[in-house]
Write an enzyme that holds these catalytic residues in place. Sequence first.
Site, mmCIF file in Angstrom:
data_model
loop_
_atom_site.group_PDB
_atom_site.id
_atom_site.type_symbol
_atom_site.label_atom_id
_atom_site.label_comp_id
_atom_site.label_asym_id
_atom_site.label_seq_id
_atom_site.Cartn_x
_atom_site.Cartn_y
_atom_site.Cartn_z
ATOM 1 C CD GLU A 86 -50.416 -35.526 61.952
ATOM 2 O OE1 GLU A 86 -50.851 -34.737 62.810
ATOM 3 O OE2 GLU A 86 -49.452 -35.251 61.208
ATOM 4 C CB SER A 346 -56.349 -51.724 -1.199
ATOM 5 O OG SER A 346 -55.609 -51.204 -2.274
#
Length: 702
Positions: A86, A346
């Site tokens: 680029e 429990s």
Amino acid sequence: MMRRYRIGLLLAVGLVIGAGAGVWLWFDDWIDTAPLPEITLATSPQILDREGRLLRAFPVADGRWRLPVALDAVDPRYLDRLLAIEDRRFRDHAGVDPLALMRAAWQWLRYGRIVSGGSTITMQLARLLDGRSTRDLAGKLHQMRLALALERRLDKDAIIKAYLNLTPQGGNLEGVRAGALAWFGHEPHRLTAAESALLIALPQAPEARRPDRDPETLRRARAAILQRLHAAGLIDTIELAGALRDPVPSARRAFPMRAAHLAWRTHRAHPERPIQRLTLDARLQERLETLAAERARALGERVSLAILVADHTTGEIHASVGSPDPLDEARRGHVDMTRAIRSPGSTLKPLIYGLAFEDGIAHPESLIEDRPTGFDGYAPTNFDRAFQGTVSVRHALQASLNIPAVRLLEAVGPARLTARLRRAGVEPVLPDGSAPGLAIGLGGVGVTLTDLVRLYAAIARGGSPVVLRVSLERETTDDDPIRRHGSRIARPSRPVLNERAAWLVGSILAGVPAPDRATVERIAFKTGTSYGYRDAWAIGFDGRWVVGVWTGRADGAPVPGLAGIEAAAPILIDVFAQLGRRAPLPPPPPGVRPMTHAQLPEILRHVPAASRASASATALEIAYPPPGARIDLGLGAAARAESLALRVRGGTPPFTWFADSGPIAREPFSRASRWTPAGPGYVTLVVVDGRGESARVRVRLD
């Protein structure tokens, strides 16, 4: 003549220089006064783990995924390849590359089409920030002006970083990090040649080359870039051949969504924060989410599952699995079951036994009766509907027998149990707001998985309450994401149990047999099953970790056969296996030594059946509190004090109680009563029965 010529020449040169200087000053001012668009755009809010790894991200306001990334978090080879394609002279030009523009113009004139673009990285960034079309001359000039202005105000690293965060990646994806996560499923810190080429090709035509729409077009564009990278010497022939064969992704991957429920609550609490770091461990979280999904499938198509892991030495939560799959509607996966209020079965029994040890009512080697018994109309039975007769307190807790637990709860008092739960940071939910009764010891109360982890963390810490933390950025407060909505629980500070009682409870739970005879290092754990097989629990701890597991249906429907020891306990063992090396349980505190039943004081050898109504004329005595006892009721603290349990043995009803000669209670039939003292200190308690017989004890109340 010659002199006039020279003067004229000098004037002409001066005019040219002046005009040039004027043009330059105008150009310089034109660049300086360029109105720059907003450079710092909103990025996707991120929830990170303790090491900075991404747990979950959220889109920005317009629905775009724009995940921020730092330069050092991107593969440097990708950066080299990007600049080679680029903008080869990115580090040298001032925003516009004249050579690239001339090359692009020449190629356009020669071939009649665009062969290579002349835009630099900075010019592309200007277009991304400004959004204006660059197809006409005016648009291109505007883009160049912005690029030159950007170069004056930002350094090169800032420009390339901004570009990497804004480059389009197809659809609503922006930035190289969003592209890598969506198309490859991983962060961009390591990218193959094929992946690098794809992330370079895609922004050049983000919609035309979208992998989920036209992967073949993207494949051809990727191949062209790979050939250019090979020609530039950035990849070798072997790497080129392999990259050309790599498949192009054809579908978008989901972004990471670890700890989905907790991450969502964290973001919702502070949506303005771009980054929030949690105490979670993303790798552990991922392993436990996989485990939860596997186990939930084995338990049934509508069964949900939740796991919570905390370090009880620091209070930091390291994993929070709210459901097997947040998107599974059959299991109601959107419901966070670490916070859902359920019956604990429990699992509160260890606290009951701990209070009995603290009060001197029982010892692990004391004997207690497990026989059919009624408690003022309440007649509990054991899970298997059988009774074991006379057993040790240790065995009663390890076997989770119901009658012994209710006997001890009657002795210590349900209100005292709920008060100690609050000390642990738990806010129990009672049916219709009623007063606590004996049924809460067997699950007749509402708590959450997070509540139970808090409670067991306190037991593991020798009775000291533990404030669970999930944020690395602030202290736990009432709006912390781990709190239930609307909860306003004060920061706990007073002990849940004394050190001796907590250690005795832990030593008993460490002897509970592992499910299916699994071979595990020493873990103290307790299971629970709620009424109707609606909830199955397993909560356990070692010297560092406390783990909670819940299974059941999120809608509260029963699951026949679902029991804690069979459904939740094996998952608990697997979670501890994922935690690695066990931290050993602590040694006994000073003054605590092993004792056999025969070595116990006479009063501790057998837990009395205090609830048994008897009209016999046996000798009257105060069963509780024992003479000379020192009992912590919290009388010296600002919070509400607890009441003192009073128990009588023998004698004939009614019973009248006195404290320092003043009457405090009268019980026509019951042998149990409660009294809340006005303050701390020594007190003489006297009970008088219906025949006028009396008994007394002197105790210290704190």
